[in-house]
Design a protein around this motif. Structure first.
Motif, PDB file in Angstrom:
ATOM      1  N   GLY A   1       4.702  10.716  -2.643  1.00 15.61           N
ATOM      2  CA  GLY A   1       4.171  11.897  -3.332  1.00 15.61           C
ATOM      3  C   GLY A   1       5.041  13.116  -3.127  1.00 15.61           C
ATOM      4  O   GLY A   1       5.663  13.295  -2.081  1.00 15.61           O
ATOM      5  N   GLU A   2       5.070  14.000  -4.137  1.00 14.38           N
ATOM      6  CA  GLU A   2       5.919  15.192  -4.077  1.00 14.38           C
ATOM      7  C   GLU A   2       5.453  16.188  -3.022  1.00 14.38           C
ATOM      8  O   GLU A   2       6.257  16.875  -2.410  1.00 14.38           O
ATOM      9  CB  GLU A   2       5.936  15.877  -5.454  1.00 14.38           C
ATOM     10  CG  GLU A   2       6.616  15.060  -6.541  1.00 14.38           C
ATOM     11  CD  GLU A   2       6.662  15.810  -7.855  1.00 14.38           C
ATOM     12  OE1 GLU A   2       6.256  16.995  -7.870  1.00 14.38           O
ATOM     13  OE2 GLU A   2       7.092  15.228  -8.856  1.00 14.38           O
TER      14      GLU A   2
ATOM     15  N   GLN B   1       0.301  18.348   2.122  1.00 16.15           N
ATOM     16  CA  GLN B   1      -0.959  17.684   2.443  1.00 16.15           C
ATOM     17  C   GLN B   1      -1.053  17.414   3.938  1.00 16.15           C
ATOM     18  O   GLN B   1      -2.107  17.581   4.555  1.00 16.15           O
ATOM     19  CB  GLN B   1      -1.055  16.361   1.662  1.00 16.15           C
ATOM     20  CG  GLN B   1      -2.341  15.584   1.902  1.00 16.15           C
ATOM     21  CD  GLN B   1      -3.579  16.356   1.516  1.00 16.15           C
ATOM     22  OE1 GLN B   1      -3.581  17.078   0.518  1.00 16.15           O
ATOM     23  NE2 GLN B   1      -4.645  16.216   2.300  1.00 16.15           N
ATOM     24  N   GLU B   2       0.065  17.021   4.524  1.00 12.27           N
ATOM     25  CA  GLU B   2       0.104  16.767   5.964  1.00 12.27           C
ATOM     26  C   GLU B   2      -0.211  18.038   6.747  1.00 12.27           C
ATOM     27  O   GLU B   2      -0.970  18.020   7.730  1.00 12.27           O
ATOM     28  CB  GLU B   2       1.486  16.238   6.342  1.00 12.27           C
ATOM     29  CG  GLU B   2       1.653  15.894   7.811  1.00 12.27           C
ATOM     30  CD  GLU B   2       3.067  15.415   8.099  1.00 12.27           C
ATOM     31  OE1 GLU B   2       3.264  14.190   8.184  1.00 12.27           O
ATOM     32  OE2 GLU B   2       3.971  16.266   8.226  1.00 12.27           O
TER      33      GLU B   2
ATOM     34  N   GLY C   1       0.817  -1.212   0.000  1.00 11.48           N
ATOM     35  CA  GLY C   1       0.000   0.000   0.000  1.00 11.48           C
ATOM     36  C   GLY C   1       0.845   1.254   0.000  1.00 11.48           C
ATOM     37  O   GLY C   1       2.076   1.225   0.160  1.00 11.48           O
ATOM     38  N   ASP C   2       0.173   2.392  -0.176  1.00 13.57           N
ATOM     39  CA  ASP C   2       0.856   3.674  -0.223  1.00 13.57           C
ATOM     40  C   ASP C   2       1.497   4.001   1.116  1.00 13.57           C
ATOM     41  O   ASP C   2       0.961   3.663   2.187  1.00 13.57           O
ATOM     42  CB  ASP C   2      -0.126   4.785  -0.594  1.00 13.57           C
ATOM     43  CG  ASP C   2      -0.652   4.631  -2.021  1.00 13.57           C
ATOM     44  OD1 ASP C   2       0.051   3.995  -2.835  1.00 13.57           O
ATOM     45  OD2 ASP C   2      -1.752   5.143  -2.291  1.00 13.57           O
ATOM     46  N   LEU C   3       2.629   4.675   1.051  1.00 10.06           N
ATOM     47  CA  LEU C   3       3.325   5.123   2.251  1.00 10.06           C
ATOM     48  C   LEU C   3       2.916   6.562   2.563  1.00 10.06           C
ATOM     49  O   LEU C   3       2.655   7.347   1.661  1.00 10.06           O
ATOM     50  CB  LEU C   3       4.836   5.053   2.033  1.00 10.06           C
ATOM     51  CG  LEU C   3       5.395   3.666   1.723  1.00 10.06           C
ATOM     52  CD1 LEU C   3       6.842   3.777   1.256  1.00 10.06           C
ATOM     53  CD2 LEU C   3       5.293   2.768   2.938  1.00 10.06           C
ATOM     54  N   PRO C   4       2.859   6.927   3.847  1.00  9.65           N
ATOM     55  CA  PRO C   4       2.453   8.289   4.212  1.00  9.65           C
ATOM     56  C   PRO C   4       3.335   9.360   3.602  1.00  9.65           C
ATOM     57  O   PRO C   4       2.904  10.502   3.424  1.00  9.65           O
ATOM     58  CB  PRO C   4       2.568   8.292   5.747  1.00  9.65           C
ATOM     59  CG  PRO C   4       2.422   6.859   6.138  1.00  9.65           C
ATOM     60  CD  PRO C   4       3.086   6.078   5.038  1.00  9.65           C
ATOM     61  N   TRP C   5       4.595   9.014   3.294  1.00 10.48           N
ATOM     62  CA  TRP C   5       5.532   9.999   2.746  1.00 10.48           C
ATOM     63  C   TRP C   5       5.681   9.891   1.230  1.00 10.48           C
ATOM     64  O   TRP C   5       6.598  10.454   0.651  1.00 10.48           O
ATOM     65  CB  TRP C   5       6.904   9.838   3.416  1.00 10.48           C
ATOM     66  CG  TRP C   5       7.373   8.417   3.459  1.00 10.48           C
ATOM     67  CD1 TRP C   5       8.050   7.739   2.480  1.00 10.48           C
ATOM     68  CD2 TRP C   5       7.180   7.489   4.525  1.00 10.48           C
ATOM     69  NE1 TRP C   5       8.301   6.450   2.871  1.00 10.48           N
ATOM     70  CE2 TRP C   5       7.780   6.259   4.130  1.00 10.48           C
ATOM     71  CE3 TRP C   5       6.573   7.562   5.786  1.00 10.48           C
ATOM     72  CZ2 TRP C   5       7.779   5.127   4.946  1.00 10.48           C
ATOM     73  CZ3 TRP C   5       6.577   6.435   6.588  1.00 10.48           C
ATOM     74  CH2 TRP C   5       7.175   5.241   6.172  1.00 10.48           C
TER      75      TRP C   5
END
Length: 316
Positions: A270-271, A276-277, A264-268
């Motif tokens: 994406g550019e 977003q955080e 699955g996708d990791l929280p970190w």
């Protein structure tokens, strides 16, 4: 609100300045002496024997060659202890290890992913994290016991020498500090023991059980994967190795290597994940207030007492 945003911005700047001002030269860990190595190996063998209910007398049959094979690069590895001790375990002894949840006293005392809480979920405090049954203790870093294993851990300030590569990280055990008088931290003054939360993580390795990992904002001084503020659920990890070292203070510490154990996708990923955080944190502050009412010492967004005093002394 704009006022809340400015307040948080100022707090972050002060926090970074204080960290820089109080940073001391970090001492590297070193190999154990032969006496400490022998002590640590005995502790690890005892932990394995207790897990599989081996008779104490059977431990007398562990050969010097087997003990030597438990050592690699100057330290004892739990994976090698398990490999050498396998011959003492009958197949029937594996049958008593179960994952049943019945009898657990806490809503967060279970293994596996938290229902309804996706990877990347953020909280302003550990209290909210506990309410979502991801990590129960408001202060303790390890949730679990030497009988059950560890359900979850929180990565916070970290320890000298700890590394974090996101999907793989090292973690240092607890204990060996005199925290009497309600102290939050203190210099290490004795060897860490292989019991309580430290033993719980060993049980995870022996039973191949995953644990939930939460990263906190205090980890930022050691890891680029920590959240800017608050606490974040980062998914399931497995303990893949355990070993002892001599810590900077000259006492034994227990080290753990953990590896991510889910897809699955990791929280970190994406550019713009930091942006977003920040938006998610701002939304939480709008909902709960930028300074939520949280019991002292349970992980607030603001500066703790130590940092407040240092900031005051520095005129910040």
């Amino acid at each position: 609100t704009r006022a809340a945003t400015e307040k948080q911005g100022k707090a972050k700047k002060v926090y970074k300045k204080v960290l820089q001002a109080k940073k001391e030269e970090e001492l590297k860990c070193s190999p154990l002496s032969s006496a400490k190595l022998d002590w640590a190996r005995k502790e690890m063998i005892k932990a394995y024997a207790a897990e599989y209910k081996l008779e104490e007398s059977s431990l007398d049959f562990v050969t010097p060659g087997q003990k030597d094979d438990m050592v690699s690069k100057g330290t004892v590895l739990m994976s090698k202890v398990a490999k050498e001790m396998e011959s003492f375990v009958l197949p029937s002894m594996y049958g008593g290890i179960t994952d049943k949840r019945s009898g657990y006293k806490s809503a967060s005392a279970y293994f596996g992913s938290p229902p309804g809480v996706p990877v990347g979920t953020l909280w302003l405090s550990r209290v909210e994290c506990s309410k979502d049954a991801v990590h129960g203790p408001w202060v303790g870093g390890i949730a679990g016991s030497g009988k059950t294993g560890a359900y979850s851990i929180v990565l916070s300030g970290g320890y000298e020498g700890d590394t974090d590569d996101g999907t793989v990280f090292t973690y240092t055990g607890s204990g060996g500090r005199d925290l009497s008088g309600n102290k939050r931290t203190a210099p290490q003054s004795s060897d860490q023991e292989l019991k309580g939360g430290n033993l719980a993580l060993v049980i995870n390795l022996l039973r191949n059980r995953p644990l939930r990992v939460v990263r906190g904002y205090k980890l930022l001084k050691r890891s680029e994967y920590a959240p800017q503020q608050g606490y974040r659920y980062d998914g399931l990890y497995k303990v893949v190795e355990v070993w002892p070292e001599q810590g900077p203070s000259g006492y034994v510490i227990w080290r753990y290597k953990m590896r991510r154990d889910e897809e699955g996708d990791l929280p970190w990923d994406g550019e713009n994940w930091r942006d977003q955080e920040a938006l998610e944190i701002e939304a939480l502050e709008e909902l709960n207030g930028s300074s939520p009412l949280i019991p002292v010492g349970t992980g607030t967004l603001g500066l703790n007492k130590e940092f407040k005093e240092l900031a005051s002394n520095l005129g910040l």
